[in-house]
Design an enzyme around this catalytic site. Structure first.
Site, PDB file in Angstrom:
ATOM      1  N   GLY A 175      -9.720 -40.955   5.580  1.00  0.00           N
ATOM      2  CA  GLY A 175     -10.774 -41.891   5.281  1.00  0.00           C
ATOM      3  C   GLY A 175     -10.685 -43.233   6.002  1.00  0.00           C
ATOM      4  O   GLY A 175      -9.602 -43.771   6.226  1.00  0.00           O
ATOM      5  N   SER A 194     -11.831 -40.180  -4.454  1.00  0.00           N
ATOM      6  CA  SER A 194     -10.399 -40.427  -4.340  1.00  0.00           C
ATOM      7  C   SER A 194      -9.875 -41.026  -5.647  1.00  0.00           C
ATOM      8  O   SER A 194     -10.443 -41.986  -6.159  1.00  0.00           O
ATOM      9  CB  SER A 194     -10.097 -41.386  -3.195  1.00  0.00           C
ATOM     10  OG  SER A 194      -8.746 -41.815  -3.241  1.00  0.00           O
ATOM     11  N   GLY A 241      -7.562 -36.978   5.702  1.00  0.00           N
ATOM     12  CA  GLY A 241      -6.269 -37.451   5.229  1.00  0.00           C
ATOM     13  C   GLY A 241      -5.130 -37.168   6.179  1.00  0.00           C
ATOM     14  O   GLY A 241      -4.131 -37.876   6.176  1.00  0.00           O
ATOM     15  N   PHE A 242      -5.260 -36.127   6.992  1.00  0.00           N
ATOM     16  CA  PHE A 242      -4.200 -35.815   7.946  1.00  0.00           C
ATOM     17  C   PHE A 242      -4.248 -36.798   9.119  1.00  0.00           C
ATOM     18  O   PHE A 242      -3.251 -37.422   9.463  1.00  0.00           O
ATOM     19  CB  PHE A 242      -4.334 -34.380   8.448  1.00  0.00           C
ATOM     20  CG  PHE A 242      -3.187 -33.933   9.324  1.00  0.00           C
ATOM     21  CD1 PHE A 242      -2.125 -33.246   8.778  1.00  0.00           C
ATOM     22  CD2 PHE A 242      -3.172 -34.227  10.682  1.00  0.00           C
ATOM     23  CE1 PHE A 242      -1.050 -32.849   9.582  1.00  0.00           C
ATOM     24  CE2 PHE A 242      -2.111 -33.842  11.487  1.00  0.00           C
ATOM     25  CZ  PHE A 242      -1.046 -33.146  10.935  1.00  0.00           C
ATOM     26  N   GLY A 247      -2.903 -28.863  -2.991  1.00  0.00           N
ATOM     27  CA  GLY A 247      -2.109 -27.678  -2.704  1.00  0.00           C
ATOM     28  C   GLY A 247      -2.383 -26.546  -3.670  1.00  0.00           C
ATOM     29  O   GLY A 247      -3.400 -26.508  -4.371  1.00  0.00           O
ATOM     30  N   ASN A 256     -16.971 -40.369   0.437  1.00  0.00           N
ATOM     31  CA  ASN A 256     -15.859 -40.106  -0.483  1.00  0.00           C
ATOM     32  C   ASN A 256     -15.939 -41.066  -1.660  1.00  0.00           C
ATOM     33  O   ASN A 256     -15.598 -42.243  -1.540  1.00  0.00           O
ATOM     34  CB  ASN A 256     -14.530 -40.262   0.257  1.00  0.00           C
ATOM     35  CG  ASN A 256     -13.328 -40.014  -0.645  1.00  0.00           C
ATOM     36  OD1 ASN A 256     -13.466 -39.577  -1.783  1.00  0.00           O
ATOM     37  ND2 ASN A 256     -12.145 -40.294  -0.125  1.00  0.00           N
ATOM     38  N   GLY A 267      -3.947 -44.608  -1.315  1.00  0.00           N
ATOM     39  CA  GLY A 267      -4.832 -45.732  -1.574  1.00  0.00           C
ATOM     40  C   GLY A 267      -5.710 -46.105  -0.389  1.00  0.00           C
ATOM     41  O   GLY A 267      -5.994 -47.281  -0.163  1.00  0.00           O
TER      42      GLY A 267
END
Length: 359
Positions: free
Chosen positions: A85, A173, A62-63, A263, A170, A113
């Site tokens: 992703g 999500s 995701g980063f 988090g 994945n 998304g």
């Protein structure tokens, strides 16, 4: 150096909306020379998934969705980086704004998304870095408008497995409609069978991981772990973001935003699920612990709950890259205090008690 600059940059970045700040961070990393990471304390090295990792602290998917700066990220001291992703065809994701900082909670809500530049772009970038050191994984998904989501995973696996150390499937999500339906037993069984076959056809040494949601029931966990083991999956990533909203959240207005919560508020629930997973699979299926890691203490707890490797992302928004060496120093201190000679000797040690930890 980058870690030292973050306290100066943070007030400026946090005046911007979260996605703009994130994009500027990626551009900044791409503009800097790639650094060779400092050698880690040998006690942090761990062998898992058929590979040696210099330390267990990884960057979660995701980063770096597009695999733009994996080597720069490794240079910050991560033991491994998971990009993505990735989906077969480029797609924009959901409309902006789609990511929100819950500052008082040390949390983030996103509903990106699975925005992606597409498989061809990511494959070219990963191919261009072949031969460079460092452990890299890739997170794969399905296009939102796909008429054959199983085929999307197979396509990504065939294209990317030869270029990475592991591929993460994945299906958890919360931001792609219907994606979590693939966690159902029948769908998951076929999906994993086809992904493993695709991997075997192109690069059998690449590990296949399955990433699960923190919101599943224990009965679903039983079924998923059994299916993963039966289909020869290499490991599990526990867990993705949550659709739950704990009552403890202080940023109540932002908490009403739809999307996955990550988090600090995710730590307890994801760690309980991690421990429950370890109690089911033991050492037979390596686990990567994700969710709420923001200190050496939380990383150490994940390892005691059953994680051989850990990943973080949201805590970087608040603590910056200086958190990475801080966690590694803290893990060494914990090993010394416990008179433990390796991380492997600690994995899952307290899974039974942590499976009942309070939220």
């Amino acid at each position: 150096m980058i870690g030292a600059l973050f306290p100066l940059a943070k007030p400026l970045l946090h005046r911007l909306d979260a996605e703009t700040a994130h994009n500027l961070t990626l551009r900044g990393l791409s503009a800097l020379p790639v650094l060779d990471p400092r050698a880690d304390d040998p006690r942090l090295e761990i062998e898992v998934l058929g590979r040696r990792f210099p330390n267990p602290v990884g960057l979660a998917a995701g980063f770096d969705k597009g695999a733009e700066v994996p080597d720069a990220l490794l240079g910050l001291g991560f033991g491994f980086v998971e990009v993505g992703g990735v989906v077969p065809k480029a797609q924009p994701g959901n409309p902006r704004p789609r990511v929100f900082r819950l500052t008082r909670d040390g949390a983030v809500i996103n509903r990106y998304g699975l925005n992606s530049e597409g498989l061809d772009v990511v494959r070219a970038r990963l191919a261009a870095r072949q031969g460079r050191p460092g452990r890299i994984g890739v997170n794969i998904g399905a296009n939102k408008d796909s008429t054959n989501r199983l085929a999307d995973y197979v396509t990504c696996t065939r294209a990317l497995a030869p270029l990475v150390d592991f591929v993460t499937v994945n299906v958890s999500s919360p931001n792609t409609p219907g994606l979590r339906d693939l966690q159902g037993e029948a769908f998951l069984d076929e999906l994993l069978a086809r992904v493993v076959d695709a991997r075997d056809a192109v690069h059998p040494a690449t590990a296949i991981l399955l990433k699960i949601a923190p919101d599943i029931t224990l009965a679903s966990l039983d079924a998923m772990t059994a299916t993963a083991q039966r289909r020869g999956v290499s490991g599990l990533v526990v867990s993705n973001t949550t659709i739950a909203r704990p009552e403890s959240l202080r940023d109540t207005a932002l908490a009403r935003e739809t999307g996955g919560l990550s988090g600090r508020p995710l730590f307890a629930a994801s760690t309980r699920l991690l421990a429950e997973t370890y109690l089911r699979v033991g050492a037979s299926l390596p686990l990567i612990g994700v969710g709420g890691i923001d200190s050496a203490e939380t990383a150490w707890t994940k390892i005691r709950a059953g994680a051989s490797l850990v990943q973080l992302y949201s805590s970087l928004v608040y603590a910056g890259p200086g958190l990475i060496p801080e966690i590694k120093r803290g893990l060494v201190a914990h090993l010394k205090a416990d008179h433990a000679t390796s991380l492997a000797s600690v994995v899952g040690r307290d899974a039974s008690s942590l499976a009942t930890m309070a939220g």
